[in-house]
Scaffold this motif. Sequence first.
Motif, PDB file in Angstrom:
ATOM      1  N   VAL A 203       0.877  -1.246  -0.038  1.00 57.35           N
ATOM      2  CA  VAL A 203      -0.123   0.240   0.083  1.00 57.35           C
ATOM      3  C   VAL A 203       0.833   1.365  -0.033  1.00 57.35           C
ATOM      4  O   VAL A 203       0.482   2.169  -0.669  1.00 57.35           O
ATOM      5  CB  VAL A 203      -0.838  -0.168   1.385  1.00 57.35           C
ATOM      6  N   MET A 204       2.146   1.136   0.805  1.00 59.26           N
ATOM      7  CA  MET A 204       2.637   2.243   0.776  1.00 59.26           C
ATOM      8  C   MET A 204       3.439   2.547  -0.574  1.00 59.26           C
ATOM      9  O   MET A 204       3.514   3.837  -1.057  1.00 59.26           O
ATOM     10  CB  MET A 204       3.958   2.059   1.877  1.00 59.26           C
ATOM     11  N   ASN A 205       3.849   1.816  -1.394  1.00 62.78           N
ATOM     12  CA  ASN A 205       4.330   1.618  -2.544  1.00 62.78           C
ATOM     13  C   ASN A 205       3.429   2.195  -3.640  1.00 62.78           C
ATOM     14  O   ASN A 205       3.841   2.801  -4.635  1.00 62.78           O
ATOM     15  CB  ASN A 205       4.989   0.093  -2.958  1.00 62.78           C
ATOM     16  N   TRP A 206       2.080   1.581  -3.451  1.00 66.31           N
ATOM     17  CA  TRP A 206       1.063   2.198  -4.171  1.00 66.31           C
ATOM     18  C   TRP A 206       0.971   3.355  -4.367  1.00 66.31           C
ATOM     19  O   TRP A 206       0.580   4.320  -5.400  1.00 66.31           O
ATOM     20  CB  TRP A 206      -0.485   1.334  -4.066  1.00 66.31           C
ATOM     21  N   SER A 207       1.080   4.229  -3.190  1.00 64.36           N
ATOM     22  CA  SER A 207       0.787   5.657  -3.013  1.00 64.36           C
ATOM     23  C   SER A 207       2.096   6.253  -3.413  1.00 64.36           C
ATOM     24  O   SER A 207       1.968   7.680  -3.392  1.00 64.36           O
ATOM     25  CB  SER A 207       0.470   5.812  -1.876  1.00 64.36           C
ATOM     26  N   GLN A 208       3.273   5.754  -3.743  1.00 69.70           N
ATOM     27  CA  GLN A 208       4.575   6.413  -4.010  1.00 69.70           C
ATOM     28  C   GLN A 208       4.350   7.365  -5.476  1.00 69.70           C
ATOM     29  O   GLN A 208       3.702   6.767  -6.190  1.00 69.70           O
ATOM     30  CB  GLN A 208       5.648   5.378  -4.126  1.00 69.70           C
ATOM     31  N   PHE A 209       4.819   8.569  -5.293  1.00 68.45           N
ATOM     32  CA  PHE A 209       4.824   9.205  -6.496  1.00 68.45           C
ATOM     33  C   PHE A 209       6.372   9.611  -7.128  1.00 68.45           C
ATOM     34  O   PHE A 209       6.404   9.713  -7.996  1.00 68.45           O
ATOM     35  CB  PHE A 209       4.007  10.603  -6.468  1.00 68.45           C
ATOM     36  N   LEU A 210       7.035  10.167  -5.880  1.00 63.74           N
ATOM     37  CA  LEU A 210       8.247  10.870  -6.267  1.00 63.74           C
ATOM     38  C   LEU A 210       9.247   9.749  -7.120  1.00 63.74           C
ATOM     39  O   LEU A 210      10.118  10.051  -7.814  1.00 63.74           O
ATOM     40  CB  LEU A 210       8.650  11.551  -5.096  1.00 63.74           C
ATOM     41  N   ILE A 211       9.381   8.535  -6.458  1.00 60.85           N
ATOM     42  CA  ILE A 211      10.384   7.539  -6.757  1.00 60.85           C
ATOM     43  C   ILE A 211      10.099   7.252  -8.281  1.00 60.85           C
ATOM     44  O   ILE A 211      11.104   7.256  -9.193  1.00 60.85           O
ATOM     45  CB  ILE A 211      10.291   6.278  -5.703  1.00 60.85           C
ATOM     46  N   PRO A 212       8.917   6.684  -8.514  1.00 66.64           N
ATOM     47  CA  PRO A 212       8.868   6.398 -10.199  1.00 66.64           C
ATOM     48  C   PRO A 212       8.787   7.716 -11.016  1.00 66.64           C
ATOM     49  O   PRO A 212       9.132   7.514 -12.295  1.00 66.64           O
ATOM     50  CB  PRO A 212       7.570   5.609 -10.189  1.00 66.64           C
ATOM     51  N   PHE A 213       8.419   8.736 -10.565  1.00 66.90           N
ATOM     52  CA  PHE A 213       8.382  10.228 -11.325  1.00 66.90           C
ATOM     53  C   PHE A 213       9.958  10.222 -11.655  1.00 66.90           C
ATOM     54  O   PHE A 213      10.151  10.815 -12.947  1.00 66.90           O
ATOM     55  CB  PHE A 213       7.853  11.210 -10.529  1.00 66.90           C
ATOM     56  N   ILE A 214      10.896  10.071 -10.865  1.00 67.51           N
ATOM     57  CA  ILE A 214      12.194  10.442 -10.997  1.00 67.51           C
ATOM     58  C   ILE A 214      12.859   9.275 -11.950  1.00 67.51           C
ATOM     59  O   ILE A 214      13.722   9.468 -12.782  1.00 67.51           O
ATOM     60  CB  ILE A 214      12.905  10.576  -9.769  1.00 67.51           C
ATOM     61  N   LEU A 215      12.711   8.107 -11.519  1.00 67.47           N
ATOM     62  CA  LEU A 215      13.367   7.030 -12.282  1.00 67.47           C
ATOM     63  C   LEU A 215      12.758   6.625 -13.584  1.00 67.47           C
ATOM     64  O   LEU A 215      13.361   6.019 -14.216  1.00 67.47           O
ATOM     65  CB  LEU A 215      13.365   6.111 -11.167  1.00 67.47           C
ATOM     66  N   LEU A 216      11.717   6.693 -13.878  1.00 65.90           N
ATOM     67  CA  LEU A 216      10.806   6.127 -14.971  1.00 65.90           C
ATOM     68  C   LEU A 216      10.545   7.582 -15.929  1.00 65.90           C
ATOM     69  O   LEU A 216       9.562   8.170 -15.533  1.00 65.90           O
ATOM     70  CB  LEU A 216       9.596   5.330 -14.612  1.00 65.90           C
ATOM     71  N   GLU A 217      11.023   7.335 -16.946  1.00 65.54           N
ATOM     72  CA  GLU A 217      10.762   8.487 -18.020  1.00 65.54           C
ATOM     73  C   GLU A 217       9.839   8.236 -19.219  1.00 65.54           C
ATOM     74  O   GLU A 217       9.095   9.044 -19.902  1.00 65.54           O
ATOM     75  CB  GLU A 217      11.914   9.127 -18.626  1.00 65.54           C
ATOM     76  N   ARG A 218       9.707   6.990 -19.377  1.00 69.59           N
ATOM     77  CA  ARG A 218       8.888   6.371 -20.696  1.00 69.59           C
ATOM     78  C   ARG A 218       7.439   6.115 -20.220  1.00 69.59           C
ATOM     79  O   ARG A 218       7.074   5.682 -19.130  1.00 69.59           O
ATOM     80  CB  ARG A 218       9.320   5.215 -21.111  1.00 69.59           C
ATOM     81  N   ASP A 219       6.427   6.834 -20.973  1.00 66.94           N
ATOM     82  CA  ASP A 219       5.079   6.834 -20.622  1.00 66.94           C
ATOM     83  C   ASP A 219       4.688   5.473 -20.145  1.00 66.94           C
ATOM     84  O   ASP A 219       3.588   5.164 -19.328  1.00 66.94           O
ATOM     85  CB  ASP A 219       4.274   7.228 -21.725  1.00 66.94           C
ATOM     86  N   GLY A 220       5.097   4.418 -21.070  1.00 69.65           N
ATOM     87  CA  GLY A 220       4.511   2.927 -20.944  1.00 69.65           C
ATOM     88  C   GLY A 220       4.866   2.563 -19.700  1.00 69.65           C
ATOM     89  O   GLY A 220       4.384   1.269 -19.208  1.00 69.65           O
ATOM     90  N   ASP A 221       6.032   3.049 -18.820  1.00 70.48           N
ATOM     91  CA  ASP A 221       6.449   2.340 -17.731  1.00 70.48           C
ATOM     92  C   ASP A 221       5.730   3.038 -16.383  1.00 70.48           C
ATOM     93  O   ASP A 221       5.865   2.598 -15.397  1.00 70.48           O
ATOM     94  CB  ASP A 221       7.954   2.512 -17.865  1.00 70.48           C
ATOM     95  N   TRP A 222       4.983   4.276 -16.715  1.00 68.91           N
ATOM     96  CA  TRP A 222       4.591   4.835 -15.542  1.00 68.91           C
ATOM     97  C   TRP A 222       3.370   3.826 -14.636  1.00 68.91           C
ATOM     98  O   TRP A 222       2.633   3.252 -15.294  1.00 68.91           O
ATOM     99  CB  TRP A 222       3.883   6.112 -15.823  1.00 68.91           C
ATOM    100  N   PRO A 223       3.499   4.154 -13.389  1.00 68.77           N
ATOM    101  CA  PRO A 223       2.526   3.586 -12.522  1.00 68.77           C
ATOM    102  C   PRO A 223       1.404   4.531 -12.514  1.00 68.77           C
ATOM    103  O   PRO A 223       1.420   5.709 -13.190  1.00 68.77           O
ATOM    104  CB  PRO A 223       2.938   3.278 -11.227  1.00 68.77           C
ATOM    105  N   ILE A 224       0.117   4.206 -11.893  1.00 67.25           N
ATOM    106  CA  ILE A 224      -0.954   4.822 -12.150  1.00 67.25           C
ATOM    107  C   ILE A 224      -0.760   6.212 -11.543  1.00 67.25           C
ATOM    108  O   ILE A 224      -1.393   7.437 -11.852  1.00 67.25           O
ATOM    109  CB  ILE A 224      -2.169   4.349 -11.435  1.00 67.25           C
ATOM    110  N   SER A 225      -0.209   6.544 -10.389  1.00 66.35           N
ATOM    111  CA  SER A 225       0.179   7.698  -9.570  1.00 66.35           C
ATOM    112  C   SER A 225       0.775   8.856 -10.618  1.00 66.35           C
ATOM    113  O   SER A 225       0.516  10.091 -10.566  1.00 66.35           O
ATOM    114  CB  SER A 225       0.970   7.425  -8.323  1.00 66.35           C
ATOM    115  N   VAL A 226       1.884   8.215 -11.208  1.00 67.60           N
ATOM    116  CA  VAL A 226       2.570   9.083 -12.332  1.00 67.60           C
ATOM    117  C   VAL A 226       1.809   9.623 -13.377  1.00 67.60           C
ATOM    118  O   VAL A 226       1.774  10.851 -13.824  1.00 67.60           O
ATOM    119  CB  VAL A 226       3.955   8.634 -12.452  1.00 67.60           C
TER     120      VAL A 226
END
Length: 276
Positions: A203-226
């Motif tokens: 659940v903590m990971n599901w709500s994460q935004f900053l980490i995937p926002f910084i480390l993932l740049e491709r649209d197809g790799d984004w989680p729902i938060s980004v």
Amino acid sequence: MSARWGDVATYAVLAVLAVFFAVPFAWLVSLAVRTPAEIYLGAARFIPETPTLDNFRTILSDPAFLIYLWNGLKLSALGGALAVVLAIPAAYACARVPFRGRQVVLVGLLAVQMISPLVILVPLYRWMNALDLLNRDVSVIAVYGALGMPLAVWLLKVAFDAIPIELEEAASIDGASRPVILMRIVLPLARSGIASAFILAMVMNWSQFLIPFILLERDGDWPISVAIFNFAGSVSASTTQLLAAACLVAVMPAVLVFILLQRMIVSALIGGAVKG
């Protein structure tokens, strides 16, 4: 009498907090079931005159939105699993192996848990870039596992403390080593605590935004938060109801997990406190 007034004050504070968090959620639901025409009414009408579920049908029929949901689920689950795997030996050592500085280690883990991801974003980005791990799922999963491990250690230590040590002593007398005791006796008995640690980390990971926002740049790799954040940057007033519906779909998994599994989570949290 004083105890009764203390209970009243406690419930009053909890009621205020519940309202504080429930009002934004209620507004989100209100916006998500509105038609485009009713969006312009704003606060003039809290309950829509003609509520509709078309907004949910629209976003759930979008293949890209389903990919974002899958990415979020995949990264959250694998990161939670990694946190639990890393936490099991540490928690068992803190619960069963006497060593100098054990309390310092536990307090240190708790202190690490309180550090905001904002503090590590710049060095994290540079490190991942140097290792050529940007735009890779493994980088996000590794960071999720590291961030979730301190909380998992505390939860698993509580679960291990609740297991009678006499069972382990009997197995040790029969010649079982510590790894065997851990794998065959402790872990099966602590499965509810393990499940709770995994669920909370996920659940903590599901709500994460900053980490995937910084480390993932491709649209197809984004989680729902980004994905929702980037969609919000281009949303217009006529599509606000779609953004609200997307936010509600993104929030509901975490809400449902806590509602359906709250007893198991609470029992794992207090298991060590009622030992004996």
